[in-house]
Write an enzyme that holds these catalytic residues in place. Structure first.
Site, PDB file in Angstrom:
ATOM      1  CG  HIS A 111     -14.615 -73.860  52.578  1.00  0.00           C
ATOM      2  ND1 HIS A 111     -13.529 -74.667  52.831  1.00  0.00           N
ATOM      3  CD2 HIS A 111     -14.317 -72.654  53.145  1.00  0.00           C
ATOM      4  CE1 HIS A 111     -12.620 -73.986  53.510  1.00  0.00           C
ATOM      5  NE2 HIS A 111     -13.062 -72.759  53.705  1.00  0.00           N
ATOM      6  CD  GLU A 112     -16.317 -69.419  52.761  1.00  0.00           C
ATOM      7  OE1 GLU A 112     -16.291 -69.045  53.957  1.00  0.00           O
ATOM      8  OE2 GLU A 112     -15.272 -69.570  52.081  1.00  0.00           O
TER       9      GLU A 112
ATOM     10  CD  GLU B  20     -10.121 -72.274  56.961  1.00  0.00           C
ATOM     11  OE1 GLU B  20     -10.557 -73.088  56.119  1.00  0.00           O
ATOM     12  OE2 GLU B  20     -10.414 -71.067  56.942  1.00  0.00           O
TER      13      GLU B  20
END
Lengths: 507, 507
Positions: free
Chosen positions: B265-266, B301
């Protein structure tokens, strides 16, 4: 006046915050920053340095200081507020002479220069570093010229780290000292077989070395809740407040003292910063640190050299710690007794690397750098000839020649960072450390016995009371007078070295 | 005009440097800062935030923007310079509405509030965090009031992270989506026995987990020469330039996906920042980052959720990586085949922790936070009642109640940092990620086969070309139109979830 004082403090708070932020960026650059971050980091540090300078030299500060001058005269000279105004005035008078673009350029160049120095040292290629060093020296000369020193351009740089000191004064100490040290080195060399340090040249697990170092500095009083220990190419201490004072070291797997003594040295700096009076927080007065703020670096070095040598290489210290070190490294040290270890740790012989030099020869490394800096700044030596000049003087001062530039002219971080004028303070600090030690023993005759039993509280309390709490309220001379009743004396230093090494080498 | 543009750029460079410096201090605070450093760090970050704000809202900037407006109109809308002037103008118009002391207070409070949140979460004591959260919400209301939003105070905070978006627009997406998701959750719950994820709940060595995560994100294109991976309480991405973009994660020894999916995700965020056009360096335009700069967090995001879910939880991805994961953990995974692992990794059921929620229920976590934030900012919920409100809504939305506040209202870092208005962007981003994925498949029909063979180059090239290089030149809507020819669509998201989970659960 109270209101104007508060305005001055608010202004200094802001300057201190910017300088602390710059220090955080510097720490990160040396520890964890990925390689790609260099360019942006240089820009960011340049901006912070420039803004800190800009906020400090603002004419509003000059006006406040002018208005507060008479008020300060009514206060006790030693009081926090009088000292704040006095030191701020001194630094302001110096800072306004430096143009902002020069400050920014020095900071930006230092970041990039350091990156290139690291690479040059790694690859043993002075040529990689040469253009950066030339640029750095050129900038340092520009900086020195801002202060228009009457006798010697180099004096202006010495003054950055040791306010009021001149190269003439330093020579007045170094010149009589030099033959004494050379004589002592000759005596030791004639008895070199008296000490065998092969026990230290074994494999010592790096993690275990670090763990032991942590244990030692914790015992000395360094607080890990207000600090941390990391690995870097060159050991340093840096602080962002009295409650965040970080140290670094480097580990040599096959020579135990390298990491340990480096850690103790940096802890000596760090104990100074951790011991600053909280009342001086964010005022710059509490920043008796590694940055070019006009504080007395000699006093700072007196604390690090005190812990590294006078404590850390002493018999009483190892009386307590040696059994613990044996426990950590039973295989390597199980068959060596305290006396043999103590002699090994204090083995003295001409060697290449300053930070690993013994106490006796260390001074010659400093004198070499002091002389070279003086010559470089005054154009008596060309930068491109520096490796040859370095090697020739190593031969002249210490009787040895570095096999590579990485072990010679490229060994220290200072010149890459633009710290010209800093080196003499290491030796001035070493000399002062002995003067302080003599005073401490007078003030507390039980101190040696306490150290033998691993009690360091009274040492630290004495230092906090006499030195640490004051931050940079006082100049070197003022502090020396207050603590020892005298200015700097070099004779006790010679006595200390002669006594200690005569005993070890049976001279 | 060229000269004025350069003056604007110089000014923005300085602002960007100050913000980057603040980010370095934040990263250090979350990773390596000793506990004692908190107070000074809060002061330092407050000073940097205040100065960055002060330099940006300076009337000189307003004057330059005014002078450049006509010039910008002549340029291509999509050009760097036109975008720079347009985005700078938009941010300037917002920034000048916020008083400097409020900026400084928000920054200083955030640092201390985060410290207290960490402690409260560790000790499961909401009371420790309550006064800080109350203060933070009060400051956020003051911030929102600066913008005088016509309909809803909360809209002003939503706008900070997603310029131009309103709560009404978000509700227009969330409201039709909610029953669809709840229906899907019900369908899955009725077939819950179809998936067993016990294989993931074994002991996985933390170091080996980290090593595998590094391997995966390297393959996805994350550059460790321009970044690094560390451990923190809450995973985050932060950048100081496009060439220094750092990610963090946390490891759960007995649940493998936690660290890995967090790292992916990061890395999704980080690939965005590492892919910014170098021409946007130091202009703020390149900072489509985690800071409240008015950039589109939904697009950010969309990139992290794209990598975490659409790639990282897909069958083709694991077709390539699962044999490698089995190699890293032969004992735990040797007897589980790809199909069973794929289903386990995509197990869906109502759970407590947002960042570990599956794709289907994740949206409900966000809707809960969106509703609560809206109510808190509009005084419909009192802060002291937040644990009860949280738990009641967890029951209502997801049918479960957190056993402790650490697993409930204290789980996220956002509110402690003053990030109100940010949460909805996670779901908007998830929805947009699907829209982008459909477009990518249209543009490159071979992409699924490439992913199956571990080739991610074309995915990253497509993203760099379409999204990453542009930094924050475009708004969400502008970018969606340019890449997909449409504004945000929620229907593909429902189709994606329904198709995927119907297949997994045999609905």
């Amino acid at each position: 006046m109270e209101e104007k004082l508060q305005q001055l403090k608010n202004r200094l708070n802001r300057v201190a915050d910017l300088r602390s932020a710059e220090s955080v960026l510097h720490w990160d650059m040396e520890t964890y920053m990925p390689e790609g971050g260099s360019q942006a980091r240089a820009d960011q540090m340049g901006t912070l340095a420039s803004l800190a300078h800009q906020y400090f030299v603002d004419e509003e500060v000059g006006k406040l200081l002018e208005d507060l001058a008479a008020y300060a005269d009514q206060l006790d000279y030693d009081s926090d507020n009088a000292s704040l105004i006095r030191v701020a005035q001194r630094e302001y008078d110096k800072a306004i002479r430096v143009p902002q673009n020069l400050v920014e350029e020095i900071s930006r160049t230092a970041s990039l220069s350091q990156q290139n120095w690291q690479k040059a040292r790694k690859e043993n290629d002075f040529g990689l570093f040469l253009p950066w060093l030339e640029k750095t020296i050129d900038l340092q000369k520009q900086l020195a010229a801002c202060f228009d020193p009457p006798d010697n351009l180099y004096d202006a740089l010495v003054d950055v780290y040791e306010p009021g000191m001149t190269s003439t004064q330093i020579e007045a100490v170094f010149t009589p000292l030099k033959p004494k040290i050379i004589d002592l080195v000759k005596g030791i060399t004639a008895h070199r077989d008296a000490v065998d340090d092969s026990v230290l040249h074994q494999h010592f697990d790096p993690d275990a070395q670090m763990a032991f170092g942590r244990q030692v500095v914790t015992r000395l009083g360094y607080s890990f809740e207000r600090g941390r220990l990391d690995l870097t190419a060159h050991p340093f201490t840096i602080h962002f407040s009295r409650d965040d004072v970080r140290i670094t070291t480097r580990v040599t797997a096959d020579y135990m003292p390298s990491a340990l003594m480096g850690t103790i040295h940096e802890a000596g700096h760090a104990l100074y910063e951790q011991g600053t009076d909280p009342a001086l927080y964010r005022l710059g007065l509490g920043r008796a640190g590694m940055m070019a703020e006009g504080t007395s670096m000699s006093v700072h070095e007196s604390q690090s050299r005190f812990y590294e040598n006078i404590i850390g290489r002493s018999h009483p210290f190892w009386h307590y710690f040696y059994p613990r070190l044996q426990e950590a490294f039973p295989e390597q040290l199980g068959n060596t007794d305290l006396e043999a270890f103590y002699r090994a740790l204090n083995k003295s012989e001409p060697s290449l690397i300053r930070v690993e030099a013994d106490e006796v020869t260390y001074g010659l490394h400093i004198m070499l750098r002091f002389d070279l800096e003086n010559d470089l700044i005054n154009d008596r030596v060309q930068v491109k000839n520096l490796p040859e000049e370095w090697n020739a003087r190593m031969e002249e001062y210490l009787g040895i020649t570095p096999p590579t530039d990485s072990d010679g002219v490229l060994q220290d971080v200072h010149w890459s960072s633009g710290y010209f004028g800093y080196f003499p303070d290491y030796l001035l600090g070493s000399i002062f450390a002995v003067q302080l030690w003599e005073q401490l023993k007078k003030d507390n005759p039980k101190v040696v016995a306490e150290i033998e039993s691993g009690q360091f509280d009274s040492v630290l309390s004495w230092q906090r009371d006499k030195i640490h709490q004051h931050g940079k309220k006082f100049t070197f001379d003022e502090l020396a007078q207050r603590v020892t009743g005298s200015t700097l004396l070099w004779e006790p230093y010679v006595d200390y070295l002669t006594t200690k090494y005569s005993e070890i080498y049976g001279l």
